[in-house]
Design a protein around this motif. Structure first.
Motif, PDB file in Angstrom:
ATOM      1  N   LYS A  13       0.830  -1.219   0.000  1.00  6.35           N
ATOM      2  CA  LYS A  13       0.000   0.000   0.000  1.00  6.35           C
ATOM      3  C   LYS A  13       0.859   1.261   0.000  1.00  6.35           C
ATOM      4  CE  LYS A  13      -4.389   1.314   2.159  1.00  6.35           C
ATOM      5  NZ  LYS A  13      -4.281   2.723   1.833  1.00  6.35           N
ATOM      6  N   GLU A  14       1.915   1.237   0.808  1.00  4.64           N
ATOM      7  CA  GLU A  14       2.776   2.410   0.972  1.00  4.64           C
ATOM      8  C   GLU A  14       3.492   2.773  -0.339  1.00  4.64           C
ATOM      9  OE1 GLU A  14       6.497   3.467   3.790  1.00  4.64           O
ATOM     10  OE2 GLU A  14       4.984   2.138   4.690  1.00  4.64           O
ATOM     11  N   ALA A  15       4.069   1.747  -0.989  1.00  4.32           N
ATOM     12  CA  ALA A  15       4.800   1.974  -2.245  1.00  4.32           C
ATOM     13  C   ALA A  15       3.855   2.485  -3.332  1.00  4.32           C
ATOM     14  CB  ALA A  15       5.473   0.690  -2.700  1.00  4.32           C
ATOM     15  N   LEU A  16       2.643   1.960  -3.327  1.00  7.54           N
ATOM     16  CA  LEU A  16       1.646   2.339  -4.313  1.00  7.54           C
ATOM     17  C   LEU A  16       1.227   3.795  -4.110  1.00  7.54           C
ATOM     18  CD1 LEU A  16       0.151   1.008  -6.649  1.00  7.54           C
ATOM     19  CD2 LEU A  16      -1.664   0.380  -5.075  1.00  7.54           C
ATOM     20  N   GLU A  17       1.008   4.178  -2.842  1.00  2.52           N
ATOM     21  CA  GLU A  17       0.625   5.560  -2.530  1.00  2.52           C
ATOM     22  C   GLU A  17       1.730   6.528  -2.934  1.00  2.52           C
ATOM     23  OE1 GLU A  17      -0.498   5.635   1.575  1.00  2.52           O
ATOM     24  OE2 GLU A  17      -2.423   4.648   1.177  1.00  2.52           O
ATOM     25  N   GLU A  18       2.979   6.116  -2.677  1.00  2.00           N
ATOM     26  CA  GLU A  18       4.120   6.961  -3.022  1.00  2.00           C
ATOM     27  C   GLU A  18       4.184   7.170  -4.541  1.00  2.00           C
ATOM     28  OE1 GLU A  18       8.934   7.002  -2.863  1.00  2.00           O
ATOM     29  OE2 GLU A  18       7.924   5.602  -1.498  1.00  2.00           O
ATOM     30  N   LEU A  19       3.958   6.101  -5.287  1.00  2.00           N
ATOM     31  CA  LEU A  19       3.981   6.148  -6.751  1.00  2.00           C
ATOM     32  C   LEU A  19       2.898   7.094  -7.262  1.00  2.00           C
ATOM     33  CD1 LEU A  19       5.167   4.607  -9.383  1.00  2.00           C
ATOM     34  CD2 LEU A  19       3.069   3.300  -9.249  1.00  2.00           C
ATOM     35  N   GLN A  20       1.702   6.986  -6.662  1.00  3.30           N
ATOM     36  CA  GLN A  20       0.562   7.748  -7.168  1.00  3.30           C
ATOM     37  C   GLN A  20       0.465   9.158  -6.595  1.00  3.30           C
ATOM     38  OE1 GLN A  20      -2.383   4.799  -6.197  1.00  3.30           O
ATOM     39  NE2 GLN A  20      -2.244   3.801  -8.184  1.00  3.30           N
ATOM     40  N   SER A  21       1.235   9.445  -5.546  1.00  6.28           N
ATOM     41  CA  SER A  21       1.153  10.766  -4.922  1.00  6.28           C
ATOM     42  C   SER A  21       1.798  11.837  -5.798  1.00  6.28           C
ATOM     43  CB  SER A  21       1.816  10.752  -3.545  1.00  6.28           C
ATOM     44  OG  SER A  21       3.212  10.517  -3.724  1.00  6.28           O
ATOM     45  N   ASN A  22       2.748  11.430  -6.643  1.00  4.29           N
ATOM     46  CA  ASN A  22       3.385  12.394  -7.534  1.00  4.29           C
ATOM     47  C   ASN A  22       3.456  11.823  -8.951  1.00  4.29           C
ATOM     48  OD1 ASN A  22       5.017  14.249  -8.831  1.00  4.29           O
ATOM     49  ND2 ASN A  22       6.372  14.545  -7.076  1.00  4.29           N
ATOM     50  N   PRO A  23       2.329  11.887  -9.670  1.00  2.24           N
ATOM     51  CA  PRO A  23       2.286  11.268 -11.004  1.00  2.24           C
ATOM     52  C   PRO A  23       3.344  11.816 -11.957  1.00  2.24           C
ATOM     53  CG  PRO A  23       0.099  11.986 -10.323  1.00  2.24           C
ATOM     54  CD  PRO A  23       1.052  12.511  -9.310  1.00  2.24           C
ATOM     55  N   ALA A  24       3.638  13.110 -11.863  1.00  2.00           N
ATOM     56  CA  ALA A  24       4.619  13.718 -12.781  1.00  2.00           C
ATOM     57  C   ALA A  24       5.990  13.095 -12.576  1.00  2.00           C
ATOM     58  CB  ALA A  24       4.681  15.223 -12.567  1.00  2.00           C
ATOM     59  N   ARG A  25       6.375  12.905 -11.312  1.00  2.00           N
ATOM     60  CA  ARG A  25       7.683  12.282 -11.043  1.00  2.00           C
ATOM     61  C   ARG A  25       7.651  10.801 -11.413  1.00  2.00           C
ATOM     62  NH1 ARG A  25       9.153  12.947  -5.218  1.00  2.00           N
ATOM     63  NH2 ARG A  25       8.106  10.961  -4.959  1.00  2.00           N
ATOM     64  N   ALA A  26       6.514  10.155 -11.115  1.00  2.00           N
ATOM     65  CA  ALA A  26       6.377   8.722 -11.410  1.00  2.00           C
ATOM     66  C   ALA A  26       6.504   8.452 -12.907  1.00  2.00           C
ATOM     67  CB  ALA A  26       5.036   8.203 -10.892  1.00  2.00           C
ATOM     68  N   ILE A  27       5.838   9.293 -13.731  1.00  2.00           N
ATOM     69  CA  ILE A  27       5.871   9.038 -15.174  1.00  2.00           C
ATOM     70  C   ILE A  27       7.278   9.266 -15.725  1.00  2.00           C
ATOM     71  CG2 ILE A  27       5.172  11.340 -16.026  1.00  2.00           C
ATOM     72  CD1 ILE A  27       3.905   8.024 -17.462  1.00  2.00           C
ATOM     73  N   GLU A  28       7.991  10.208 -15.131  1.00  2.00           N
ATOM     74  CA  GLU A  28       9.383  10.459 -15.537  1.00  2.00           C
ATOM     75  C   GLU A  28      10.236   9.211 -15.297  1.00  2.00           C
ATOM     76  OE1 GLU A  28      12.175  13.796 -14.065  1.00  2.00           O
ATOM     77  OE2 GLU A  28      10.296  14.783 -14.608  1.00  2.00           O
ATOM     78  N   THR A  29      10.098   8.653 -14.097  1.00  2.00           N
ATOM     79  CA  THR A  29      10.845   7.440 -13.729  1.00  2.00           C
ATOM     80  C   THR A  29      10.421   6.263 -14.599  1.00  2.00           C
ATOM     81  OG1 THR A  29      10.718   8.278 -11.470  1.00  2.00           O
ATOM     82  CG2 THR A  29      11.605   6.073 -11.734  1.00  2.00           C
TER      83      THR A  29
END
Length: 197
Positions: A13-29
């Motif tokens: 749950k934690e990793a998923l929330e972290e991924l989705q909390s900043n979509p702009a950074r997530a999509i970059e990665t």
């Protein structure tokens, strides 16, 4: 052993929330991690760089828009593959794509277009898969081509392929076997080893 991805195969749950909390950074990665891989996958469906660029761009726009729907039940890679494959199939089905490919074929035969037959990017993609085997795979009907590419070139398991393509595992195995048989036929006839009749 296996693949070392920047993302865990499944998410707590934690990793998923972290991924989705900043979509702009997530999509970059995500683009850094999977950009080339997805582009090669798309190229295996499109067979030309112009459509590959268009569809790859659409894939990452969709990944960005749908990131909040990712449940973490499968690996992130499998989830992105599903999106990419659906986009490819939608594109190939569309009248626009068929019409565009016909126009491109006609344009390539005109002398003024000679230099644009292959872009540097397309040549790189082709060089990357320049083996006789890959070229032959690219000529297979799409239902065999996709399972062979996912299994051998992308190293997905039959279970992962069945998730990604949304078909049962038995069908994946059948298509793999038929695809392999067709490949052997093509390769042996190309080498002049096949008896016709």
């Amino acid at each position: 052993m296996g693949h070392s991805n920047a993302f865990h195969p499944t998410y707590d749950k934690e990793a998923l929330e972290e991924l989705q909390s900043n979509p702009a950074r997530a999509i970059e990665t995500i683009m850094e991690t999977y950009g080339d891989e997805i582009k090669r996958l798309v190229f295996a469906y499109m067979k030309n760089s112009a459509d590959t660029d268009d569809v790859t761009q659409e894939v990452f726009v969709t990944v960005y828009q749908k990131l909040n729907t990712f449940q973490g039940n499968s690996s992130l890679r499998s989830w992105i593959y599903s999106i990419a494959i659906n986009k490819c199939k939608d594109y190939l089905r569309s009248w626009h794509a068929r019409n565009k490919r016909l126009t491109e074929k006609l344009m390539i035969t005109s002398p003024s277009m000679k230099n644009e037959t292959y872009t540097p990017e397309e040549l790189t993609l082709q060089k990357d898969h320049s083996s006789e085997l890959f070229q032959t795979v690219m000529e297979l009907p799409i239902k065999y081509r996709e399972v062979i590419i996912l299994f051998y070139f992308k190293e997905l398991s039959t279970k992962e392929i069945s998730d990604v393509l949304d078909m049962n595992e038995a069908t994946v195995r059948t298509r793999l076997n038929r695809g392999r048989a067709k490949l052997q036929e093509c390769l042996s006839s190309e080498r002049g080893g096949a008896n016709h009749g």
